[in-house]
Design a protein around this motif. Structure first.
Motif, short mmCIF file in Angstrom:
data_model
loop_
_atom_site.label_atom_id
_atom_site.label_comp_id
_atom_site.label_asym_id
_atom_site.label_seq_id
_atom_site.Cartn_x
_atom_site.Cartn_y
_atom_site.Cartn_z
N LEU A 243 -7.54 -0.33 -2.23
CA LEU A 243 -6.86 -1.40 -1.53
C LEU A 243 -6.97 -2.67 -2.36
N PRO B 271 0.80 -1.23 0.00
CA PRO B 271 0.00 0.00 0.00
C PRO B 271 0.83 1.28 0.00
N ARG C 211 -6.23 -6.96 -1.83
CA ARG C 211 -5.83 -8.04 -0.92
C ARG C 211 -5.40 -9.25 -1.73
#
Length: 67
Positions: free
Chosen positions: A39, A10, A41
């Motif tokens: 974001l 990030p 993941r």
């Protein structure tokens, strides 16, 4: 093209994806920013746009895969 998020940092907004054949392909902040994501993941399915082939292959867009 579809892939699976493999790594994501990030702080630098860069990372890599795994193509369905298991090949890892890195992406930079510009590709991440082009997709409008906040974001990512590891394990998420993503849609990518790629230009070039072989060693010159570069991801230009990373966004979430929607059905």
């Amino acid at each position: 093209m579809q892939a699976t998020a493999y790594t994501y940092d990030p702080d630098s907004r860069s990372g890599s994806v795994l193509l369905d054949d298991g090949t890892p392909v890195p992406f930079d902040a510009a590709a991440f920013d082009a997709g409008g994501l906040r974001l990512l993941r590891p394990g998420q399915r993503v849609r990518i746009e790629v230009h070039g082939a072989g060693e010159a292959r570069q991801i230009t867009l990373v966004t979430l895969q929607t059905f």
